[in-house]
Design an enzyme around this catalytic site. Structure first.
Site, PDB file in Angstrom:
ATOM      1  N   LEU A 250       0.839  -1.195   0.000  1.00  0.00           N
ATOM      2  CA  LEU A 250       0.000   0.000   0.000  1.00  0.00           C
ATOM      3  C   LEU A 250       0.878   1.251   0.000  1.00  0.00           C
ATOM      4  CD1 LEU A 250      -2.989  -0.790   2.416  1.00  0.00           C
ATOM      5  CD2 LEU A 250      -3.012  -0.669  -0.075  1.00  0.00           C
ATOM      6  N   CYS A 260       7.960  -9.069 -13.321  1.00  0.00           N
ATOM      7  CA  CYS A 260       6.789  -9.921 -13.058  1.00  0.00           C
ATOM      8  C   CYS A 260       5.444  -9.222 -13.208  1.00  0.00           C
ATOM      9  CB  CYS A 260       6.878 -10.517 -11.656  1.00  0.00           C
ATOM     10  SG  CYS A 260       8.122 -11.779 -11.529  1.00  0.00           S
TER      11      CYS A 260
HETATM   12  C1  UDX Z   1       6.706  -9.825  -7.428  1.00  0.00           C
HETATM   13  C2  UDX Z   1       5.895 -10.593  -6.385  1.00  0.00           C
HETATM   14  O1  UDX Z   1       5.941  -9.881  -5.127  1.00  0.00           O
HETATM   15  C3  UDX Z   1       6.423 -12.002  -6.236  1.00  0.00           C
HETATM   16  O2  UDX Z   1       5.604 -12.730  -5.350  1.00  0.00           O
HETATM   17  C4  UDX Z   1       6.443 -12.676  -7.616  1.00  0.00           C
HETATM   18  O3  UDX Z   1       7.006 -13.957  -7.507  1.00  0.00           O
HETATM   19  C5  UDX Z   1       7.223 -11.847  -8.615  1.00  0.00           C
HETATM   20  O4  UDX Z   1       6.690 -10.522  -8.647  1.00  0.00           O
HETATM   21  P1  UDX Z   1       9.033  -8.577  -7.518  1.00  0.00           P
HETATM   22  O5  UDX Z   1       8.751  -8.324  -8.959  1.00  0.00           O
HETATM   23  O6  UDX Z   1      10.378  -9.053  -7.128  1.00  0.00           O
HETATM   24  O7  UDX Z   1       8.026  -9.673  -6.944  1.00  0.00           O
HETATM   25  O8  UDX Z   1       8.757  -7.209  -6.791  1.00  0.00           O
HETATM   26  P2  UDX Z   1       7.860  -6.606  -5.622  1.00  0.00           P
HETATM   27  O9  UDX Z   1       8.660  -6.436  -4.394  1.00  0.00           O
HETATM   28  O10 UDX Z   1       6.621  -7.368  -5.491  1.00  0.00           O
HETATM   29  O11 UDX Z   1       7.598  -5.143  -6.228  1.00  0.00           O
HETATM   30  C6  UDX Z   1       7.042  -4.966  -7.527  1.00  0.00           C
HETATM   31  C7  UDX Z   1       6.905  -3.502  -7.905  1.00  0.00           C
HETATM   32  O12 UDX Z   1       5.867  -2.887  -7.169  1.00  0.00           O
HETATM   33  C8  UDX Z   1       8.139  -2.629  -7.686  1.00  0.00           C
HETATM   34  O13 UDX Z   1       8.325  -1.801  -8.818  1.00  0.00           O
HETATM   35  C9  UDX Z   1       7.799  -1.809  -6.456  1.00  0.00           C
HETATM   36  O14 UDX Z   1       8.458  -0.577  -6.419  1.00  0.00           O
HETATM   37  C10 UDX Z   1       6.290  -1.648  -6.609  1.00  0.00           C
HETATM   38  N1  UDX Z   1       5.574  -1.452  -5.333  1.00  0.00           N
HETATM   39  C11 UDX Z   1       5.538  -2.449  -4.416  1.00  0.00           C
HETATM   40  C12 UDX Z   1       4.890  -0.264  -5.112  1.00  0.00           C
HETATM   41  O15 UDX Z   1       4.874   0.649  -5.949  1.00  0.00           O
HETATM   42  N2  UDX Z   1       4.195  -0.117  -3.932  1.00  0.00           N
HETATM   43  C13 UDX Z   1       4.152  -1.067  -2.982  1.00  0.00           C
HETATM   44  O16 UDX Z   1       3.499  -0.861  -1.957  1.00  0.00           O
HETATM   45  C14 UDX Z   1       4.845  -2.285  -3.233  1.00  0.00           C
END
Ligand code: UDX
Length: 429
Positions: A250, A260
């Site tokens: 959030l 991903c």
């Molecule tokens: C994700 C999933 O979490 C994981 O379970 C799956 O296997 C692969 O995809 P990942 O791509 O490593 O993992 O990144 P994650 O930590 O989930 O963040 C993804 C993106 O969302 C990032 O660009 C991050 O900056 C963004 N994000 C995350 C937000 O903008 N706000 C948040 O609150 C959380």
């Protein structure tokens, strides 16, 4: 157990190494001879906290080895994990040619019963196709069970996530492989959910789409906050304390990126479309994500007016903290957009500088984060690296033409920044 992993990329290498760490005998296979040579020589092709040490330890102790031969992997193991890429095609659907190729290679090397486990993220019903392919190409006509075991690893925390999973999902078409797969995962002491194979395949896409939806939801809330003077972080804290909602995912900002979420969302929308359902909710998630970047760029342009020849310092290039991965990075996207407007960029990232250099040719890469601000008209925080909070703001103020900071990840305290004379713009606050 004797296990082989076909595909020694990000997922395959972490999986193989973490299996070896709990005592399994593991062969990691990859068609990239350069990568296998590097691993054999003690090198590591990706940055992931704790991984290098575990690869070294398990190789030295004889539980982990590397080869380019699928046959060698198949012969040495009872259980074969597939962890090859499933990249997006131009229309958003999934390219399954690597999976199909590996299924054929496994089939031609099989001389006895094997359990083939798909770990790559695939459309629902892929397991069935893998099973059919193996049957078709296996000359020995031996039996085989195909299982789905989606991965939920976060980059930057992959080893930790693998060693301490929230849950392990196993999708099967019969009871026969269940005991062996449970044995593989028993050392991790996590709840193991056994489902039918279609459900397991769907769980991965449904989980990632939900997390992306959560991010787009809070980003949409951030717009309402900006329009009213409310603070999105306080709203996130308030709703996040409801156990049904939860505080994680959030954080409003520049939107999600990485290898991903964008890909899995497009794939899931496409899969649903092919099954006759228009998943409009997820299309909206994509739209909000794209718009978030536009709004942030507008904030920069509204403040700096003409961007041509403006010197902008960008902190963060990776798609998120704790990784050197710049694939689909909102930070890189932002840099390209600023360059297109004629801005002059000074950029820094704690880990992703080398990878970023390949995709960001026109920027000046600065090794010390405190030197980024030199002569800049504005600073931008594009990735949520916690070390940016330690930026020497007093020094930055002195060396910049104007103390302006656009915080795309809400890292700094808005009131503090304003008290210290900064023009400070963040997201939803
Ligand atoms: C994700 C999933 O979490 C994981 O379970 C799956 O296997 C692969 O995809 P990942 O791509 O490593 O993992 O990144 P994650 O930590 O989930 O963040 C993804 C993106 O969302 C990032 O660009 C991050 O900056 C963004 N994000 C995350 C937000 O903008 N706000 C948040 O609150 C959380």
């Amino acid at each position: 157990m004797n296990i082989s992993i076909i595909g020694t990329g990000y997922v395959g290498l972490v999986t193989g190494t973490c299996f070896a760490e709990v005592g399994h005998q593991v062969v990691c296979v990859d068609c990239d001879a350069g990568k296998i040579e590097l691993l054999k020589a003690g090198g590591i092709p990706i940055y992931e906290p704790g991984l290098k040490e575990l690869v070294e330890k398990n190789t030295a102790e004889g539980r982990l080895r590397f080869t380019t031969s699928t046959r060698e992997g198949v012969e040495a193991s009872d259980i074969i994990f597939i962890a090859v890429p499933t990249p997006p095609l131009p229309d958003g659907s999934v390219d399954l040619s690597f999976i199909e190729g590996v299924a054929r290679d496994i089939a031609s090397a099989m001389t006895g019963y094997k359990i083939v486990v798909d770990k790559s993220t695939v459309p629902v019903k892929t397991g069935q196709k893998v099973a059919e392919t193996i049957q078709r190409y296996c000359k020995a006509k031996v039996e085989c069970d195909v299982v789905s075991n989606p991965e939920f690893l976060r980059e930057g925390f992959a080893v930790e996530d693998f060693m301490r999973p929230d849950r392990v999902v196993i999708g099967v078409t019969s009871e026969r492989p269940v005991k062996a797969i449970q044995e593989v995962f028993a050392p991790y002491n996590a709840p193991v959910i056994v489902t039918d194979i279609h459900s397991a395949e769907l769980i991965k896409h449904a989980a990632n789409s939900f997390l992306a939806l959560k991010i787009s939801y809070i980003n949409a809330i951030s717009l309402v906050c900006e329009a009213t003077g409310a603070n999105v972080q306080e709203v996130a804290n308030g709703i996040g304390m409801d156990a049904r909602i939860g505080r994680r995912f959030l954080d409003a900002g520049l939107g999600f990126g990485g290898s991903c979420f964008p890909k899995d969302l497009s794939a899931f929308i496409k899969i649903s479309e092919q099954l006759g359902y228009d998943f409009r909710l997820l299309r909206e998630v994509q739209r909000i994500n794209a718009e978030q970047m536009e709004r942030f760029l507008k904030k920069i342009a509204d403040t700096l007016w003409v961007l041509k020849e403006k010197r902008i310092g960008v902190l963060g290039l990776a798609f998120k903290q704790n990784t050197d991965d710049v694939r689909n990075s909102p930070a890189i996207d932002l840099c390209h957009r600023l360059l297109k407007e004629g801005a002059v960029l000074r950029v820094h990232d704690p880990k992703a500088m080398e990878k970023a250099k390949a995709v960001l040719k026109e920027a000046t890469f600065v090794a010390d984060m405190n030197a980024v601000a030199d002569g800049c008209d504005a600073l931008v925080v594009a990735t949520e690296w916690p070390e940016f909070k330690k930026l020497d703001l007093e020094h930055a103020r002195k060396v910049m033409t104007h103390p302006i900071l656009f915080d795309g990840r809400n890292l700094f305290d808005a009131r503090e920044m304003e008290r210290h004379g900064w023009i400070y713009k963040s997201v939803g606050r």
